[in-house]
Every structure is written in structure tokens, then in C-alpha cells.
Enzyme design. Structure first.
Site, PDB file in Angstrom:
ATOM      1  N   GLY A   7      67.915  39.376  49.669  1.00 54.93           N
ATOM      2  CA  GLY A   7      66.656  39.186  48.595  1.00 54.93           C
ATOM      3  C   GLY A   7      65.941  38.318  49.296  1.00 54.93           C
ATOM      4  CE1 TYR A  10      56.093  33.602  44.082  1.00 53.31           C
ATOM      5  CE2 TYR A  10      57.300  35.804  43.578  1.00 53.31           C
ATOM      6  CZ  TYR A  10      56.211  35.224  43.944  1.00 53.31           C
ATOM      7  OH  TYR A  10      54.925  35.774  43.804  1.00 53.31           O
ATOM      8  N   PRO A  91      66.672  40.751  36.155  1.00 49.09           N
ATOM      9  CG  PRO A  91      65.766  42.775  36.315  1.00 49.09           C
ATOM     10  CD  PRO A  91      66.572  41.845  37.161  1.00 49.09           C
ATOM     11  CB  SER A 129      70.804  35.549  41.570  1.00 49.47           C
ATOM     12  OG  SER A 129      70.178  36.314  42.719  1.00 49.47           O
ATOM     13  CB  ALA A 165      59.698  24.115  39.928  1.00 53.40           C
ATOM     14  CE  LYS A 217      68.135  28.227  37.534  1.00 55.03           C
ATOM     15  NZ  LYS A 217      67.066  27.513  38.146  1.00 55.03           N
ATOM     16  CG  LEU A 224      63.953  21.979  32.842  1.00 51.14           C
ATOM     17  CD1 LEU A 224      63.806  22.725  34.208  1.00 51.14           C
ATOM     18  CD2 LEU A 224      63.311  20.585  32.798  1.00 51.14           C
ATOM     19  CB  CYS A 273      63.623  31.633  35.502  1.00 54.54           C
ATOM     20  SG  CYS A 273      63.682  32.513  37.000  1.00 54.54           S
ATOM     21  CG  PHE A 274      61.277  28.299  31.597  1.00 52.35           C
ATOM     22  CD1 PHE A 274      62.315  28.151  32.489  1.00 52.35           C
ATOM     23  CD2 PHE A 274      60.403  27.497  31.276  1.00 52.35           C
ATOM     24  CE1 PHE A 274      62.227  26.672  33.205  1.00 52.35           C
ATOM     25  CE2 PHE A 274      60.549  26.089  31.809  1.00 52.35           C
ATOM     26  CZ  PHE A 274      61.373  25.894  32.931  1.00 52.35           C
TER      27      PHE A 274
HETATM   28  P1  NAD Z   1      62.469  38.188  43.580  1.00 50.94           P
HETATM   29  O1  NAD Z   1      61.992  39.325  42.374  1.00 50.94           O
HETATM   30  O2  NAD Z   1      61.016  37.377  44.030  1.00 50.94           O
HETATM   31  O3  NAD Z   1      63.106  38.513  44.786  1.00 50.94           O
HETATM   32  C1  NAD Z   1      64.262  39.396  44.734  1.00 50.94           C
HETATM   33  C2  NAD Z   1      64.125  40.208  45.901  1.00 50.94           C
HETATM   34  O4  NAD Z   1      65.804  40.951  45.798  1.00 50.94           O
HETATM   35  C3  NAD Z   1      63.184  41.312  45.938  1.00 50.94           C
HETATM   36  O5  NAD Z   1      62.597  41.237  47.073  1.00 50.94           O
HETATM   37  C4  NAD Z   1      63.954  42.731  46.233  1.00 50.94           C
HETATM   38  O6  NAD Z   1      63.620  43.747  46.573  1.00 50.94           O
HETATM   39  C5  NAD Z   1      65.548  42.107  46.354  1.00 50.94           C
HETATM   40  N1  NAD Z   1      66.484  43.093  46.123  1.00 50.94           N
HETATM   41  C6  NAD Z   1      66.874  43.616  44.995  1.00 50.94           C
HETATM   42  N2  NAD Z   1      67.946  44.262  44.947  1.00 50.94           N
HETATM   43  C7  NAD Z   1      68.300  44.331  46.376  1.00 50.94           C
HETATM   44  C8  NAD Z   1      69.399  44.759  47.106  1.00 50.94           C
HETATM   45  N3  NAD Z   1      70.220  45.620  46.450  1.00 50.94           N
HETATM   46  N4  NAD Z   1      69.417  44.746  48.210  1.00 50.94           N
HETATM   47  C9  NAD Z   1      68.754  43.908  49.010  1.00 50.94           C
HETATM   48  N5  NAD Z   1      67.471  43.412  48.513  1.00 50.94           N
HETATM   49  C10 NAD Z   1      67.236  43.455  47.042  1.00 50.94           C
HETATM   50  O7  NAD Z   1      63.249  37.071  42.775  1.00 50.94           O
HETATM   51  P2  NAD Z   1      63.127  35.639  42.636  1.00 50.94           P
HETATM   52  O8  NAD Z   1      62.175  34.960  41.874  1.00 50.94           O
HETATM   53  O9  NAD Z   1      63.333  35.284  44.095  1.00 50.94           O
HETATM   54  O10 NAD Z   1      64.691  35.251  41.749  1.00 50.94           O
HETATM   55  C11 NAD Z   1      65.754  35.518  42.503  1.00 50.94           C
HETATM   56  C12 NAD Z   1      66.750  35.156  41.421  1.00 50.94           C
HETATM   57  O11 NAD Z   1      66.906  33.560  41.564  1.00 50.94           O
HETATM   58  C13 NAD Z   1      66.695  35.295  40.044  1.00 50.94           C
HETATM   59  O12 NAD Z   1      67.902  35.317  39.512  1.00 50.94           O
HETATM   60  C14 NAD Z   1      66.100  34.226  39.396  1.00 50.94           C
HETATM   61  O13 NAD Z   1      66.535  33.979  38.189  1.00 50.94           O
HETATM   62  C15 NAD Z   1      66.674  33.255  40.365  1.00 50.94           C
HETATM   63  N6  NAD Z   1      65.693  31.853  40.553  1.00 50.94           N
HETATM   64  C16 NAD Z   1      64.309  32.052  40.746  1.00 50.94           C
HETATM   65  C17 NAD Z   1      63.577  30.722  40.844  1.00 50.94           C
HETATM   66  C18 NAD Z   1      62.207  30.983  41.039  1.00 50.94           C
HETATM   67  O14 NAD Z   1      61.411  30.154  40.922  1.00 50.94           O
HETATM   68  N7  NAD Z   1      61.499  32.370  41.023  1.00 50.94           N
HETATM   69  C19 NAD Z   1      64.117  29.785  40.706  1.00 50.94           C
HETATM   70  C20 NAD Z   1      65.327  29.585  40.689  1.00 50.94           C
HETATM   71  C21 NAD Z   1      66.406  30.759  40.422  1.00 50.94           C
HETATM   72  C1  UGA Z   2      61.618  26.558  36.505  1.00 47.93           C
HETATM   73  C2  UGA Z   2      62.594  25.444  36.451  1.00 47.93           C
HETATM   74  O1  UGA Z   2      61.575  24.252  36.674  1.00 47.93           O
HETATM   75  C3  UGA Z   2      63.146  25.206  37.965  1.00 47.93           C
HETATM   76  O2  UGA Z   2      64.043  24.122  38.049  1.00 47.93           O
HETATM   77  C4  UGA Z   2      64.097  26.406  37.909  1.00 47.93           C
HETATM   78  O3  UGA Z   2      64.830  26.494  39.100  1.00 47.93           O
HETATM   79  C5  UGA Z   2      63.007  27.729  37.823  1.00 47.93           C
HETATM   80  O4  UGA Z   2      62.404  27.821  36.598  1.00 47.93           O
HETATM   81  C6  UGA Z   2      63.670  28.976  37.763  1.00 47.93           C
HETATM   82  O5  UGA Z   2      65.138  28.835  37.498  1.00 47.93           O
HETATM   83  O6  UGA Z   2      63.118  30.068  38.082  1.00 47.93           O
HETATM   84  P1  UGA Z   2      59.195  27.219  37.475  1.00 47.93           P
HETATM   85  O7  UGA Z   2      59.422  28.634  36.353  1.00 47.93           O
HETATM   86  O8  UGA Z   2      58.922  27.618  38.693  1.00 47.93           O
HETATM   87  O9  UGA Z   2      60.565  26.313  37.596  1.00 47.93           O
HETATM   88  O10 UGA Z   2      57.926  26.405  37.083  1.00 47.93           O
HETATM   89  P2  UGA Z   2      57.969  25.149  35.913  1.00 47.93           P
HETATM   90  O11 UGA Z   2      57.446  24.022  36.812  1.00 47.93           O
HETATM   91  O12 UGA Z   2      59.383  24.838  35.233  1.00 47.93           O
HETATM   92  O13 UGA Z   2      56.989  25.557  34.858  1.00 47.93           O
HETATM   93  C7  UGA Z   2      57.534  26.534  33.923  1.00 47.93           C
HETATM   94  C8  UGA Z   2      56.357  27.030  32.820  1.00 47.93           C
HETATM   95  O14 UGA Z   2      56.447  26.008  32.011  1.00 47.93           O
HETATM   96  C9  UGA Z   2      55.019  26.988  33.521  1.00 47.93           C
HETATM   97  O15 UGA Z   2      54.300  28.051  32.594  1.00 47.93           O
HETATM   98  C10 UGA Z   2      54.370  25.440  33.235  1.00 47.93           C
HETATM   99  O16 UGA Z   2      52.958  25.632  33.076  1.00 47.93           O
HETATM  100  C11 UGA Z   2      55.196  25.367  31.971  1.00 47.93           C
HETATM  101  N1  UGA Z   2      55.071  23.823  31.862  1.00 47.93           N
HETATM  102  C12 UGA Z   2      55.885  23.175  32.440  1.00 47.93           C
HETATM  103  C13 UGA Z   2      54.373  23.293  30.492  1.00 47.93           C
HETATM  104  O17 UGA Z   2      53.628  23.817  29.783  1.00 47.93           O
HETATM  105  N2  UGA Z   2      54.584  21.696  30.512  1.00 47.93           N
HETATM  106  C14 UGA Z   2      55.230  21.062  31.326  1.00 47.93           C
HETATM  107  O18 UGA Z   2      55.365  19.750  31.099  1.00 47.93           O
HETATM  108  C15 UGA Z   2      56.018  21.592  32.291  1.00 47.93           C
END
Ligand code: NAD
Ligand code: UGA
Length: 461
Positions: A7, A10, A91, A129, A165, A217, A224, A273-274
Site C-alpha cells: 500500500g 497517504y 473503506p 491500516s 494527520a 486507534k 477527535l 478516516c473519521f
Molecule cells: P490510500 O487509499 O491512500 O492507499 C492505500 C493503497 O493501498 C492504494 O494505493 C491501493 O492501491 C493499495 N492497495 C489496495 N489493495 C492492495 C493490494 N492487495 N496490494 C497492494 N496494494 C494495494 O489509503 P491511506 O489513506 O494510505 O490509508 C491506508 C490505511 O491507513 C487505512 O486503513 C486508513 O484508515 C489508515 N490511516 C490513514 C491515515 C490518513 O491520513 N490517510 C492516517 C492514519 C491511518
Molecule cells: C486524523 C487524525 O488527526 C489522525 O490522528 C489520524 O491518524 C487520521 O485522522 C486517520 O486516522 O486518518 P486527518 O484526517 O488527516 O487526521 O486530519 P485532521 O487534522 O484530524 O482533520 C480532520 C478533519 O477535522 C478536517 O476536515 C479538519 O478540518 C477538521 N478539524 C480538525 C476541524 O474542523 N477542527 C479542528 O479543530 C480540527
């Protein structure tokens, strides 16, 4: 040591890049099924990396090709790896049992099956993830089959959720408040822990069992999001009573027990994610028959949806009850500043609602591409009249072109450039009477007032 991360998104991209940067002795291979994404990660032009994160390009420049590699050769890198991070997307299910709430684990399962087939010898599998609590059990069951058929293969499953984040990912990874590792094998926990201690103090590493780590997690994100919905609910109360949300945030946030962070009001939380994590929490609670708890958490999403709807209604009301054929500039389309990510951005719902009312939107967000906005607005839920001249949107690369002839300007993200808008310039070309709707409370509104522009600020009425 050889690490593979399945993966390249992000989370996978930045988190593994930081490991490679801080651990030159470790070979890090990030693999993905998405060829286009891998191609962008390998693009010599660093402005073309698939995700925008401040500081990421510099790390990629330092490590790519030396101990950091991006590839679609999944099987080969799984086979070579001592440790495999699963960082694929998780998702919400859109169809079938649990649709709209449960997490679709198909990408996690597909990755696990690949690991089961191609891994060699002893391998540590790390859940990066965000997963429903107890997913490690499913992963173990799939891997056990492989182990039975080939006893030389041994797997240890750990949970190591990511708390970064977007927009601050590199900083969050370099200076995390904690690193959480859940597992039942001390040796495996120590091996993972030893990677992080290359740059993080050991006191920041929390170790738990698998289920506490997986659940923590989900709960962290739920707490948040709860704060955002709480403060957003208070914005409406401030507007109704004459209180000011900035004062209220400051007054309550100075109490250490409440804390000052995450009290910024806005158009609703977005991001990938939220919503999905809370829906998953709701699903899990229902699964265990904890219906009161599930409706408690569901309330956070309800308030979030309500906030977005009430903003559209308010814009229509202020513009004399109709926005049909009126030009509205949308400043900020990503779910927050400093990212190109639009997943679940409040701008999508708000724009769609304004389009349904017949507005002509002029959208400005330098981080987000035209194609991305097109994908978000045109492909889904296009309920407004597609044949009518009304309900159109255009992409603008310049703020002052975006606001030209506008009846209203809606600020949806906290981007720095929106804090210093040139109201003198804007006022020359807008259509009076004109409005600015500042949903972040950060705009230099006093200046706008001097040009006879009406100002509405969230939480201030
Ligand atoms: P993303 O969609 O940006 O990336 C996931 C990647 O996995 C994609 O590029 C996809 O093509 C790849 N993928 C899917 N199935 C696959 C497979 N079988 N083999 C190889 N690649 C494969 O997702 P993301 O935002 O990076 O989030 C990933 C996980 O991390 C989620 O569970 C999310 O909840 C968690 N997470 C995300 C954030 C964030 O800020 N985006 C923060 C903390 C945790
Ligand atoms: C959030 C968490 O902050 C991370 O700790 C977590 O790892 C991540 O989700 C995840 O699991 O994906 P992220 O979604 O990147 O990170 O961004 P945030 O800064 O948390 O903002 C989330 C949303 O809340 C945004 O739309 C932001 O504008 C909103 N927000 C945040 C507010 O409206 N007010 C605030 O005070 C803070």
C-alpha cells in the site's frame, strides 16, 4: 533487515519514507497494485509525487533508489521481507451485509493471502491500516493455512496503527506523541520497537495486546471527531445567542482537562478516516448488542452532516433566498489546508448542495487538480439539472479570477493565503451586494467590511 509495505498511499508512502530516512541500514520496499501511483512515486520530478505533504519530497530525494524503493513487484518483495506492513485502504462497505457501516476488508484479505503464498521463513506482519478490533484474528487464520502446508513459514502478527494527520504527516512521524504496538510475541514487538527507537525515545512506545491496540486507534479517531462535532454544535449556539466561538474555545481550552487542541470550528470534519472509523465503531457496538453506545457515537456523524447542510441553507437565505445563476467562489476544496486529499471533504457536499440550488461555482484550490474535482462533483450524486445552464462549476487557478463577478465567497479551508486576501482587489470585481462566508473564522474580515462586503463568520453570526 528488509521491510515491505503493501500500500503506497497517504500512510504507506510517508511512514515508510521516514523509516528509510532514519534507518539507512534497512531496505524499505513499498509495493502497490496501482501502477500509476507507483510510477508517480518514481517520477524524477518530485512535484509529481502522488501525494502532497510538506517535507516529503526532500526525504524521497534523499532515500529513493538507495534504501527506499517503490514497485509493483509485490510477490518478490513479500518473499524477501523480514517484516511486512499492511497499509492498504479500508473503506466502508458499500454493498451487502453491513453496507454503510462495516469496513470492507477485501484489500486486507487480498494482501494477507499474497503474504501467505509468497512469504518465506519467519515473517512479522504489521497491521498499519486502521482495522476493526479482532482483525488480527482473521489475518492469523489465513496465515495459519500457509503455515500448515509449509512448516518452515512462521508468522507473527502485530498491530501498529498510524496516528499521522495529513498536511503534518512528516512532522507527526518524526515527533510522534506515542507509537502503539500491540502483539503477543515479545521478540516481534521488540524488533518493531527497535526500528522506531532509531529516532524516537523508548518512553514513547506503548505496548499492549492486539485488541487494545486495534481498538485504541478507532477510539482515538472517534474522540477527535467528537471534539470537532462538539465545537461545531456550539457554533450554532453562539450565533443564536451573540456569544463568540473563538472566545468560547479559548475560555474552555485553557482548562488543561479540556485542552486547547481540536477546538477549531469549521464546515464539518472531512478526510478519509473519521467518518469511516466512527461508522465502523457503530457497527462493532451493534454487533455486540451495545445499541446505546452505537447511537452515542452515531450522533457525532449526525452533527457533522447537519453542520454542512446548515451552511448551504444559510448561504441561500443570505442571498435573498435564491442562488440560481449566481456566481459563488469556493476557496479551498481539499478536506483541510496543505493537502491535495479531497476524500469526504465538506466542500464536496456543500458544493453539490449549492449546485442543486442552481449556483455557478468557481472553485479555487491550488493543491487539488481539475480532474479530482471533476471526479468528486460530476461522477457522484449529480442530482442538479445537467442540461440546464444553471448548476455549473468551473476550475480557477487564481483567487482573484475566481472571485470576479461573484455574489458570494465561501472560505472552506484554513489555507494561509485566505488569511491575507486582498479585499481591495476583490472588491473591484465582485457583484454587490456581496457576501463572504468564512467557515474557518480566519479571514481578515474587518478589511472586507471596509469595502462594504457583508461578512458572515461561523460561530459569530
Ligand atoms: P490510500 O487509499 O491512500 O492507499 C492505500 C493503497 O493501498 C492504494 O494505493 C491501493 O492501491 C493499495 N492497495 C489496495 N489493495 C492492495 C493490494 N492487495 N496490494 C497492494 N496494494 C494495494 O489509503 P491511506 O489513506 O494510505 O490509508 C491506508 C490505511 O491507513 C487505512 O486503513 C486508513 O484508515 C489508515 N490511516 C490513514 C491515515 C490518513 O491520513 N490517510 C492516517 C492514519 C491511518
Ligand atoms: C486524523 C487524525 O488527526 C489522525 O490522528 C489520524 O491518524 C487520521 O485522522 C486517520 O486516522 O486518518 P486527518 O484526517 O488527516 O487526521 O486530519 P485532521 O487534522 O484530524 O482533520 C480532520 C478533519 O477535522 C478536517 O476536515 C479538519 O478540518 C477538521 N478539524 C480538525 C476541524 O474542523 N477542527 C479542528 O479543530 C480540527
Amino acid at each position: 533487515m528488509n521491510i515491505c509495505c503493501i500500500g503506497a498511499g497517504y500512510v504507506g508512502g510517508p511512514s515508510m519514507a521516514v523509516i528509510a530516512d532514519k534507518c539507512p541500514h534497512i531496505q524499505v520496499n513499498i509495493v502497490d497494485i496501482n501502477e500509476k501511483r507507483i510510477k508517480s512515486w518514481n517520477d524524477p520530478d518530485l512535484s509529481k509525487l502522488p501525494i502532497y505533504e510538506p517535507g516529503l519530497d526532500k526525504i524521497i530525494k534523499r532515500c529513493r533508489g538507495s534504501n527506499l524503493h517503490f514497485s509493483t513487484d509485490i510477490e518478490n518483495h513479500i518473499a524477501k521481507a523480514d517484516m511486512i506492513f499492511i497499509s492498504v485502504n479500508t473503506p466502508t462497505k458499500t454493498k451487502g451485509y453491513g453496507a454503510g457501516q462495516a469496513i470492507d476488508l477485501k484489500y486486507v484479505e487480498a494482501s494477507t493471502r499474497k503474504i501467505s503464498e509468497f512469504a518465506k521463513g519467519e515473517t512479522i506482519i504489521v497491521e498499519k491500516s486502521t482495522l476493526p478490533v479482532k482483525t488480527a484474528e482473521t489475518i492469523k487464520k489465513i496465515l495459519e493455512v500457509s503455515n500448515k502446508n509449509n512448516p518452515q513459514k512462521r508468522f507473527f502478527v502485530l498491530s501498529n496503527p498510524e496516528f499521522l494527520a495529513e498536511g503534518t504527516a512528516i512532522n507527526d512521524l518524526l515527533f510522534p506523541e506515542r507509537v502503539l504496538i500491540g502483539g503477543d510475541n515479545l521478540e516481534a514487538i521488540n524488533l518493531l520497537s527497535n526500528i522506531y527507537t532509531n529516532w524516537i525515545d523508548v518512553s514513547k512506545i506503548i505496548t499492549t495486546n492486539l485488541w487494545s491496540s486495534e481498538l485504541s486507534k478507532l477510539i482515538a479517531n472517534a474522540f477527535l471527531a467528537q471534539r470537532v462535532s462538539s465545537i461545531n454544535s456550539v457554533t450554532a449556539l453562539c450565533e443564536a445567542t451573540g456569544a463568540n466561538i473563538k472566545d468560547v474555545s479559548l475560555a474552555i481550552g485553557t482548562d488543561k482537562r479540556i485542552g486547547k487542541y481540536f477546538l477549531n470550528p469549521g464546515p464539518g470534519f472531512g478526510g478519509s478516516c473519521f467518518k469511516k472509523d466512527i461508522l465502523n465503531l457503530v457497527y462493532i457496538c451493534n454487533h455486540y448488542g451495545l445499541y446505546e453506545i452505537s447511537s452515542y457515537w452515531e450522533g457525532i456523524i449526525n452533527i457533522n452532516n447537519w453542520q454542512k447542510k446548515r451552511l448551504t441553507k444559510l448561504i441561500v437565505e443570505k442571498l435573498f433566498g435564491t442562488i440560481s445563476g449566481k456566481k459563488i467562489a469556493i476557496l479551498g476544496f481539499a478536506f483541510k489546508a496543505n493537502t491535495n486529499d479531497t476524500r469526504e471533504s465538506p466542500a464536496i457536499d456543500i458544493s453539490n448542495d449549492l449546485l442543486k440550488e442552481g449556483a455557478i461555482l468557481s472553485i479555487y484550490d491550488p493543491r487539488v487538480s481539475y480532474d479530482q474535482i471533476k471526479n468528486d462533483l460530476d461522477n457522484k450524486d449529480k442530482l442538479y439539472d445537467q442540461n440546464s445552464k444553471e448548476g455549473e462549476w468551473i476550475y480557477q487557478e487564481d483567487i482573484y479570477k475566481a472571485t470576479k463577478n461573484a455574489d458570494a465567497i465561501v472560505i472552506l479551508t484554513e489555507s494561509d493565503e485566505f488569511k491575507v486576501l486582498d479585499w481591495s482587489e476583490i472588491s473591484k470585481n465582485i457583484r454587490y451586494p456581496s457576501w463572504v462566508f468564512d467557515t474557518k473564522g480566519l479571514c481578515n474580515t474587518n478589511e472586507a467590511l471596509t469595502f462594504d462586503i457583508n461578512v458572515w463568520t461561523l460561530g459569530q453570526g
